[in-house]
Design a protein around this motif. Sequence first.
Motif, PDB file in Angstrom:
ATOM      1  N   SER A   1       0.862  -1.307  -0.116  1.00 50.63           N
ATOM      2  CA  SER A   1       0.045   0.103  -0.096  1.00 50.63           C
ATOM      3  C   SER A   1       0.824   1.300   0.069  1.00 50.63           C
ATOM      4  O   SER A   1       0.662   2.284  -0.718  1.00 50.63           O
ATOM      5  N   HIS A   2       1.976   1.302   0.724  1.00 54.06           N
ATOM      6  CA  HIS A   2       2.932   2.303   0.924  1.00 54.06           C
ATOM      7  C   HIS A   2       3.510   2.446  -0.408  1.00 54.06           C
ATOM      8  O   HIS A   2       3.601   3.775  -0.934  1.00 54.06           O
ATOM      9  N   VAL A   3       4.228   1.500  -0.991  1.00 57.34           N
ATOM     10  CA  VAL A   3       4.617   1.734  -2.160  1.00 57.34           C
ATOM     11  C   VAL A   3       3.966   2.208  -3.274  1.00 57.34           C
ATOM     12  O   VAL A   3       4.248   3.106  -4.076  1.00 57.34           O
ATOM     13  N   ARG A   4       2.606   1.599  -3.554  1.00 54.25           N
ATOM     14  CA  ARG A   4       1.743   2.199  -4.361  1.00 54.25           C
ATOM     15  C   ARG A   4       1.460   3.522  -4.410  1.00 54.25           C
ATOM     16  O   ARG A   4       1.403   4.241  -5.265  1.00 54.25           O
ATOM     17  N   ALA A   5       1.153   3.993  -3.095  1.00 53.45           N
ATOM     18  CA  ALA A   5       0.785   5.365  -2.764  1.00 53.45           C
ATOM     19  C   ALA A   5       1.988   6.238  -3.213  1.00 53.45           C
ATOM     20  O   ALA A   5       1.621   7.324  -3.795  1.00 53.45           O
ATOM     21  N   SER A   6       2.994   5.821  -2.938  1.00 52.62           N
ATOM     22  CA  SER A   6       4.396   6.650  -3.168  1.00 52.62           C
ATOM     23  C   SER A   6       4.569   6.865  -4.733  1.00 52.62           C
ATOM     24  O   SER A   6       4.899   7.931  -5.119  1.00 52.62           O
ATOM     25  N   LEU A   7       4.308   5.511  -5.659  1.00 53.73           N
ATOM     26  CA  LEU A   7       4.447   5.854  -6.858  1.00 53.73           C
ATOM     27  C   LEU A   7       3.090   7.009  -7.623  1.00 53.73           C
ATOM     28  O   LEU A   7       3.470   7.680  -8.467  1.00 53.73           O
ATOM     29  N   LEU A   8       2.024   6.938  -7.067  1.00 57.69           N
ATOM     30  CA  LEU A   8       0.991   7.659  -7.531  1.00 57.69           C
ATOM     31  C   LEU A   8       0.935   9.042  -6.936  1.00 57.69           C
ATOM     32  O   LEU A   8       0.534   9.956  -7.767  1.00 57.69           O
ATOM     33  N   GLY A   9       1.314   9.131  -5.907  1.00 55.45           N
ATOM     34  CA  GLY A   9       1.373  10.488  -5.191  1.00 55.45           C
ATOM     35  C   GLY A   9      -0.111  10.968  -4.207  1.00 55.45           C
ATOM     36  O   GLY A   9      -1.197  10.369  -4.710  1.00 55.45           O
ATOM     37  N   GLN A  10       0.007  11.849  -3.551  1.00 61.00           N
ATOM     38  CA  GLN A  10      -1.242  12.162  -2.805  1.00 61.00           C
ATOM     39  C   GLN A  10      -1.867  13.444  -3.070  1.00 61.00           C
ATOM     40  O   GLN A  10      -2.754  13.771  -2.647  1.00 61.00           O
ATOM     41  N   SER A  11      -1.471  13.914  -4.217  1.00 65.95           N
ATOM     42  CA  SER A  11      -2.028  15.279  -4.705  1.00 65.95           C
ATOM     43  C   SER A  11      -1.906  15.639  -6.217  1.00 65.95           C
ATOM     44  O   SER A  11      -1.170  15.026  -6.947  1.00 65.95           O
ATOM     45  N   GLU A  12      -3.077  16.430  -6.533  1.00 65.72           N
ATOM     46  CA  GLU A  12      -3.090  16.858  -7.961  1.00 65.72           C
ATOM     47  C   GLU A  12      -3.470  18.361  -7.825  1.00 65.72           C
ATOM     48  O   GLU A  12      -4.328  18.844  -7.049  1.00 65.72           O
ATOM     49  N   SER A  13      -3.078  19.013  -8.877  1.00 71.13           N
ATOM     50  CA  SER A  13      -3.548  20.653  -8.931  1.00 71.13           C
ATOM     51  C   SER A  13      -4.221  20.822 -10.429  1.00 71.13           C
ATOM     52  O   SER A  13      -3.717  20.386 -11.179  1.00 71.13           O
ATOM     53  N   PHE A  14      -5.348  21.473  -9.987  1.00 78.90           N
ATOM     54  CA  PHE A  14      -5.838  21.888 -11.283  1.00 78.90           C
ATOM     55  C   PHE A  14      -6.138  23.387 -11.674  1.00 78.90           C
ATOM     56  O   PHE A  14      -6.602  24.120 -10.492  1.00 78.90           O
ATOM     57  N   PRO A  15      -6.071  23.895 -12.804  1.00 83.98           N
ATOM     58  CA  PRO A  15      -6.636  25.127 -12.942  1.00 83.98           C
ATOM     59  C   PRO A  15      -7.967  25.578 -12.806  1.00 83.98           C
ATOM     60  O   PRO A  15      -8.986  24.732 -12.929  1.00 83.98           O
ATOM     61  N   LEU A  16      -8.388  26.697 -12.088  1.00 85.34           N
ATOM     62  CA  LEU A  16      -9.636  27.140 -12.039  1.00 85.34           C
ATOM     63  C   LEU A  16      -9.853  28.537 -12.912  1.00 85.34           C
ATOM     64  O   LEU A  16      -9.232  29.474 -12.605  1.00 85.34           O
ATOM     65  N   ILE A  17     -10.800  28.323 -13.822  1.00 82.54           N
ATOM     66  CA  ILE A  17     -10.832  29.395 -14.887  1.00 82.54           C
ATOM     67  C   ILE A  17     -12.158  29.824 -14.789  1.00 82.54           C
ATOM     68  O   ILE A  17     -13.302  28.819 -15.291  1.00 82.54           O
TER      69      ILE A  17
END
Length: 139
Positions: free
Chosen positions: A90-106
């Motif tokens: 679970s820890h390895v998978r989470a490390s590969l995917l990452g815990q955040s994403e950012s999106f533009p708000l327009i």
Amino acid sequence: MAVQTGYLKYGTTGDSQIIDITEDVIGLVSSSGIGNGIVTVFAAGSTVAVTTLEYEPGLIHDLQQALERIAPLDIEYKHNERWHDGNGHSHVRASLLGQSESFPLIDGRLLLGTWQQIIFIDLDNKPRSRKVVVQMVGE
């Protein structure tokens, strides 16, 4: 410049459960009053992830199978030897995917592709109560 922070809570089953959180995020963005800026979606935890995909059953299955091939449940993990909790994968998978994403708000709208949804994945090996932080910065 304004900053608004919202929280989403989910009861999860674990085992790479994938939840479409797009509408929940859009709801927080809509109520923020921020029209232009950036939205960050962050999953608090070391066995969770946030990413995007086309949320449809075939792709959900494909992603879960890919995670199993990349970081299988049934191999040796030093983390499991230390903590005896069985969630090294679970820890390895989470490390590969990452815990955040950012999106533009327009103009008050979250910029996403036509078939792109925001997903939260609980990668742990047991049910949990999870929190996602949505922070909007802009004007």
